[in-house]
Write a protein that holds these residues in place. Sequence first.
Motif, PDB file in Angstrom:
ATOM      1  N   VAL A 252       0.858  -1.199   0.000  1.00  9.60           N
ATOM      2  CA  VAL A 252       0.000   0.000   0.000  1.00  9.60           C
ATOM      3  C   VAL A 252       0.890   1.243   0.000  1.00  9.60           C
ATOM      4  CG1 VAL A 252      -1.838   1.266   1.189  1.00  9.60           C
ATOM      5  CG2 VAL A 252      -1.747  -1.231   1.345  1.00  9.60           C
ATOM      6  N   GLY A 253       0.542   2.213  -0.838  1.00 12.83           N
ATOM      7  CA  GLY A 253       1.265   3.489  -0.863  1.00 12.83           C
ATOM      8  C   GLY A 253       0.317   4.619  -1.193  1.00 12.83           C
ATOM      9  N   TYR A 254       0.851   5.836  -1.186  1.00 11.11           N
ATOM     10  CA  TYR A 254       0.027   6.981  -1.588  1.00 11.11           C
ATOM     11  C   TYR A 254       0.889   7.979  -2.344  1.00 11.11           C
ATOM     12  CZ  TYR A 254       1.954   9.910   2.188  1.00 11.11           C
ATOM     13  OH  TYR A 254       2.789  10.632   2.997  1.00 11.11           O
ATOM     14  N   GLN A 255       0.236   8.817  -3.124  1.00 10.59           N
ATOM     15  CA  GLN A 255       0.925   9.896  -3.829  1.00 10.59           C
ATOM     16  C   GLN A 255      -0.012  11.092  -3.936  1.00 10.59           C
ATOM     17  OE1 GLN A 255       2.687   8.830  -7.589  1.00 10.59           O
ATOM     18  NE2 GLN A 255       3.241  10.922  -8.104  1.00 10.59           N
ATOM     19  N   ILE A 256       0.453  12.222  -3.418  1.00  8.88           N
ATOM     20  CA  ILE A 256      -0.272  13.484  -3.559  1.00  8.88           C
ATOM     21  C   ILE A 256       0.721  14.507  -4.106  1.00  8.88           C
ATOM     22  CG2 ILE A 256      -1.873  12.951  -1.682  1.00  8.88           C
ATOM     23  CD1 ILE A 256      -0.217  14.881   0.075  1.00  8.88           C
ATOM     24  N   ARG A 257       0.262  15.725  -4.317  1.00 12.42           N
ATOM     25  CA  ARG A 257       1.156  16.755  -4.847  1.00 12.42           C
ATOM     26  C   ARG A 257       2.308  17.014  -3.890  1.00 12.42           C
ATOM     27  NH1 ARG A 257      -1.426  22.540  -6.191  1.00 12.42           N
ATOM     28  NH2 ARG A 257      -0.678  23.091  -4.126  1.00 12.42           N
ATOM     29  N   LEU A 258       3.511  16.874  -4.386  1.00 13.02           N
ATOM     30  CA  LEU A 258       4.751  17.155  -3.651  1.00 13.02           C
ATOM     31  C   LEU A 258       5.015  16.202  -2.487  1.00 13.02           C
ATOM     32  CD1 LEU A 258       4.558  21.072  -3.520  1.00 13.02           C
ATOM     33  CD2 LEU A 258       5.790  19.652  -5.161  1.00 13.02           C
ATOM     34  N   GLU A 259       4.303  15.081  -2.435  1.00 13.10           N
ATOM     35  CA  GLU A 259       4.516  14.150  -1.320  1.00 13.10           C
ATOM     36  C   GLU A 259       4.075  12.744  -1.742  1.00 13.10           C
ATOM     37  OE1 GLU A 259       2.873  13.590   3.249  1.00 13.10           O
ATOM     38  OE2 GLU A 259       2.771  15.565   2.337  1.00 13.10           O
ATOM     39  N   LYS A 260       4.886  11.740  -1.444  1.00 11.76           N
ATOM     40  CA  LYS A 260       4.466  10.381  -1.784  1.00 11.76           C
ATOM     41  C   LYS A 260       5.255   9.343  -0.996  1.00 11.76           C
ATOM     42  CE  LYS A 260       7.541   9.981  -5.827  1.00 11.76           C
ATOM     43  NZ  LYS A 260       7.616   9.733  -7.261  1.00 11.76           N
ATOM     44  N   ILE A 261       4.614   8.214  -0.727  1.00 11.86           N
ATOM     45  CA  ILE A 261       5.267   6.975  -0.285  1.00 11.86           C
ATOM     46  C   ILE A 261       4.749   5.914  -1.237  1.00 11.86           C
ATOM     47  CG2 ILE A 261       5.563   5.291   1.568  1.00 11.86           C
ATOM     48  CD1 ILE A 261       5.040   7.475   3.597  1.00 11.86           C
ATOM     49  N   PRO A 262       5.471   5.655  -2.341  1.00 12.67           N
ATOM     50  CA  PRO A 262       4.931   4.747  -3.370  1.00 12.67           C
ATOM     51  C   PRO A 262       4.870   3.308  -2.892  1.00 12.67           C
ATOM     52  CG  PRO A 262       7.187   5.384  -3.884  1.00 12.67           C
ATOM     53  CD  PRO A 262       6.785   6.190  -2.683  1.00 12.67           C
ATOM     54  N   PHE A 760       5.672  26.917  -5.358  1.00 10.84           N
ATOM     55  CA  PHE A 760       5.914  27.457  -6.693  1.00 10.84           C
ATOM     56  C   PHE A 760       7.387  27.282  -7.079  1.00 10.84           C
ATOM     57  CE2 PHE A 760       2.348  30.837  -6.038  1.00 10.84           C
ATOM     58  CZ  PHE A 760       1.391  29.844  -6.159  1.00 10.84           C
ATOM     59  N   ALA A 761       8.273  27.602  -6.120  1.00 12.91           N
ATOM     60  CA  ALA A 761       9.712  27.488  -6.391  1.00 12.91           C
ATOM     61  C   ALA A 761      10.091  26.030  -6.681  1.00 12.91           C
ATOM     62  CB  ALA A 761      10.513  28.032  -5.215  1.00 12.91           C
ATOM     63  N   GLN A 762       9.465  25.098  -5.958  1.00 11.60           N
ATOM     64  CA  GLN A 762       9.758  23.683  -6.187  1.00 11.60           C
ATOM     65  C   GLN A 762       9.348  23.269  -7.600  1.00 11.60           C
ATOM     66  OE1 GLN A 762       7.561  22.115  -2.852  1.00 11.60           O
ATOM     67  NE2 GLN A 762       9.377  21.865  -1.589  1.00 11.60           N
ATOM     68  N   TYR A 763       8.155  23.700  -8.033  1.00  9.29           N
ATOM     69  CA  TYR A 763       7.705  23.372  -9.382  1.00  9.29           C
ATOM     70  C   TYR A 763       8.646  23.953 -10.434  1.00  9.29           C
ATOM     71  CZ  TYR A 763       3.197  21.353  -8.119  1.00  9.29           C
ATOM     72  OH  TYR A 763       2.214  20.532  -7.624  1.00  9.29           O
ATOM     73  N   LEU A 764       8.987  25.221 -10.275  1.00  8.99           N
ATOM     74  CA  LEU A 764       9.810  25.884 -11.285  1.00  8.99           C
ATOM     75  C   LEU A 764      11.234  25.364 -11.281  1.00  8.99           C
ATOM     76  CD1 LEU A 764       8.340  29.458 -10.896  1.00  8.99           C
ATOM     77  CD2 LEU A 764       8.095  27.955 -12.851  1.00  8.99           C
ATOM     78  N   CYS A 765      11.704  24.923 -10.123  1.00 11.38           N
ATOM     79  CA  CYS A 765      13.028  24.311 -10.061  1.00 11.38           C
ATOM     80  C   CYS A 765      12.999  22.964 -10.790  1.00 11.38           C
ATOM     81  CB  CYS A 765      13.461  24.134  -8.601  1.00 11.38           C
ATOM     82  SG  CYS A 765      15.134  23.501  -8.409  1.00 11.38           S
ATOM     83  N   GLU A 766      11.922  22.231 -10.585  1.00 11.02           N
ATOM     84  CA  GLU A 766      11.772  20.943 -11.274  1.00 11.02           C
ATOM     85  C   GLU A 766      11.701  21.145 -12.788  1.00 11.02           C
ATOM     86  OE1 GLU A 766       8.429  17.409 -11.393  1.00 11.02           O
ATOM     87  OE2 GLU A 766       8.670  18.543  -9.546  1.00 11.02           O
ATOM     88  N   MET A 767      11.094  22.260 -13.211  1.00 11.89           N
ATOM     89  CA  MET A 767      10.990  22.582 -14.634  1.00 11.89           C
ATOM     90  C   MET A 767      12.251  23.275 -15.156  1.00 11.89           C
ATOM     91  SD  MET A 767       7.094  23.995 -14.221  1.00 11.89           S
ATOM     92  CE  MET A 767       6.838  24.711 -15.826  1.00 11.89           C
TER      93      MET A 767
END
Length: 971
Positions: A252-262, A760-767
């Motif tokens: 069992v795992g979960y994934q949400i925006r900016l956070e996950k335990i796959p 926002f900074a995390q998204y733009l850094c990822e991009m």
Amino acid sequence: MSRRHGPRGKSHFFTRHSREEQQSQSSESGHGGAYSRRPPGLKGKEIGLYYRNKNREKAQKKNTQVLKLLPQVEHRIKSILNDSKIFYNVLPDKRSSFEHSNNYDYISDSQFKRKFLEIIHGDIEHNLAKAMIMESKLQKNSEMDRTLLNEYKEKQTQHDYLNMLKFRMKLPTYHKKLEILKLIEDNQVIVISGETGCGKTTQVAQFILDDQLEAGNGSITQIICTQPRRISAISVAERVAAERAERLGKSVGYQIRLEKIPSREQGSILFCTTGILLQIMKTDPALKSFSHVILDEIHERTIESDFIITLLKQILPKRPDLKVILMSATLNSESFSKYYDKCPMIHIPGITYPVQEFYLEDILSFTGFKFPEPPPEPTGYRKHLKRYKEQQHKHETFLDFILPYVRQLRTEMKYAKHVIDQLRNPNSENLSLELIEKLVRYICNTKGPGAILIFLPGIMDISKLNRMLLESGCYPSYKYIIYPLHSRMPTVDQKLIFKEPPHGVRKIIIATSIAETSITIEDVVYVINCGKTKLTRFDVNKNLQTLEPEWVSLANAKQRRGRAGRVKSGECYHLYSKAREMTFDQYQLPEILRTRLEQIILQIKILQLGKVKKFLVNIMDPPDMKTIDLSLDLLRTLNALDKDEHLTPLGYHLAHLPLDPRTGKMILWASLFSCAEPVFAIAASLTFKDAFYCPLGKEEEANRKKLELGMGQYSDHIVLAEALRRFENAHRRGNAGQFCREYFLSFNTLKLLSEMKTQFAQYLCEMKFLDSENPSDRNANRNSNNIALIKAIVCAGLYPNIAVVRRSTKQGVICWTPEDGCVRTHPSSINNKVEKFPNRYLTYFTKQRSTAIYLHDTTCISVPILLFAGPTISTRREKGKCVINNINFSENIICEPETVEVIQELQYALNTLLEYKITHPATVSWSTFEGNLLNAIIELVSQKDEEMGFNDVIGNEDNNIDEEFTDDNFD
């Protein structure tokens, strides 16, 4: 160049202004300015003719003003443009390629260019066909099947697992296990409806997984289960992992925006939000990584869930092995079954813990509460005005259903006279936090142990009630613990609601509708249902969007009541009468029918689903065609779509941001121009809400403090940025609470806004638009001092939301927009009482109708900003000058041909640079041609109108004459 480009210091990101400049707006917001008055003795038509002639004189004077760059500025910008052309190797005859083709031949080949072209030229049928020939992660592996089966058998001998199994076997869903599995085996799609507490959310995925493990199919089984909210995805995943006697991250795992335990990739269940599933479908359009898709809480009819339901209908014929399970908490399963060609349905009853219900009439009896008396009816001509007629109609509608009910109650003699009188009071329909506080006190003083769950419409109501409870002195921390709960809170704070309080301490949870479904707070015994929820509505005819509290549906009310009966008998207190409940709709209107569609259109494009209207017409409840047209027009204006409805490079990136496209464009430009902090703060405030509140009796003091934060810049958006900047500084010093009290700001809202900046900074850094996830990074803020640049970026995001200032009156500033005619600045805007603006143009984000059409947030912008921030300008020649064609206002803007040419060249160069950065992602190198080009743009937008021969000061020519623009005329 004359501008300051140094990095932002620790204490500020705006340049210091002269004392006179910072005080100018404060002095202008008072009265007594020296303005010319109309001649005495004029009456009726003579007054109108006087003002008409004055306006003609002003227009004639304005048409003689010609916008022209200073020669040295023009020379500098042209030199930089020449250097940029050499680098890009863009020849003049290639301009047509840029404007009329989507081949983007002039951009050098790269992986990003290939991906972008694949997106804009692709289609879903081709993608599905291509995906079907790709090797799936779910490959039959007999050795893995045996390993997973042995692990499952061993689990069945564990003490913890067996204890949990005893609990699971008591759930109504468990009793339907074999029937559910048989339906899934025999059908590709089924619909499961279940009452609150039946256990479908936690059990159905486990039934499927266990059945497949026992059948030796573990290696080809991965189940994805969507939830509408982050807290639901996490809490359900944690609960299911606990029931399987294991840690998260295994089966069992979960994934949400900016956070996950796959979870592991085979023999597992992944819980996620609907948005995450959409993201997955961008790279895995046929969902080859999954054997089963479970869509939970589909009755909420969010845009994302409706979107996925429509997409799955296209995927299923290509994936006959894919199983889809639709789960709804209410009994509207027939509509979903019909949409999927009358697929089979199964209904599961809930756990029947009794819940005793009380209505407003009962609560008034318990508490003795009295609502404020309604205001007296208007007299004379005012009662014929539009807003009073609307109030009268609302009052008559209220009386239509309440008077028969009141007569019935009198006959039955069940309630005292004061209760009957209060039910007739129209104010009994309004949300009263005072009544809720009194009811909470009644429960605490007279009822047994158990947590109280209070449903309120929005975060501000939650904050106010939280403050009321804490300041009342009746809820000491050793006896009570109070938790706010809303979707904007960090998940770590949301999870606190599940924590069991110490013995003898009562938990009070104040929540939005986030607590309606999918989460079980074990110790809730008492529910207080205010009966309201905040819903977005879009008036397509007026092009206006609202977010207002509305009465819940019967389905919502049922869900809220069920929260009290999850684990034992409970009580539900509805803050509305039984008569009002009879007027409720059965279900909420689907979100897609009551909101703008820009974000969903971008998703349609990134998923390569073809023409927007052709796709949206296949949704369960298709939106109005006019709504689609308005959203398409806005996306073209933002340069997110081209004329052929293809994504532009800018649109490609906007589609990858979880933001409104307008604020998404702002933060992309902010990263490019290196002014992240202030623009991120503005975008966060516009995306969520600003942090200001206005206590009764302190309106003037609150407005003065707000004006102080404006620093003489005539901009509500600068106020938002400055408020958050000062809060973060105060927070570092440890006196943020004092700062918030002094400036009438919400601590919780500012904390959320600060966290959103980091997201926002995390998204733009990822991009790769930023090289740090820290929005305060020096390299991301070298131009954060430049207020003209910040205004230009805000205007670029908000265009075409432009209004022209017409005049100032005692009631506020009167503006004009092409689509609405006369509009007002809202009383909450710092520009509402300004008597003299430095420029005549305002840009705005929110426009809403109440007693008039109001612009809630405005920024005064210069003509260079207006021309540059809008779409590529076009002109016509008149008497050797250029007249701007595409500014849709009544007055002309006349430019020197050379100035128009420079602005057009800069716009083209910026668009080319944007495309280059998208296809070659990296932060801007300010020491090269890129930095020179951006500095040229900054120099242009920093030019003041008067420096360019455009003296455009706007004010009230007669400070004492307001009869043309009174409130009454606006009605």
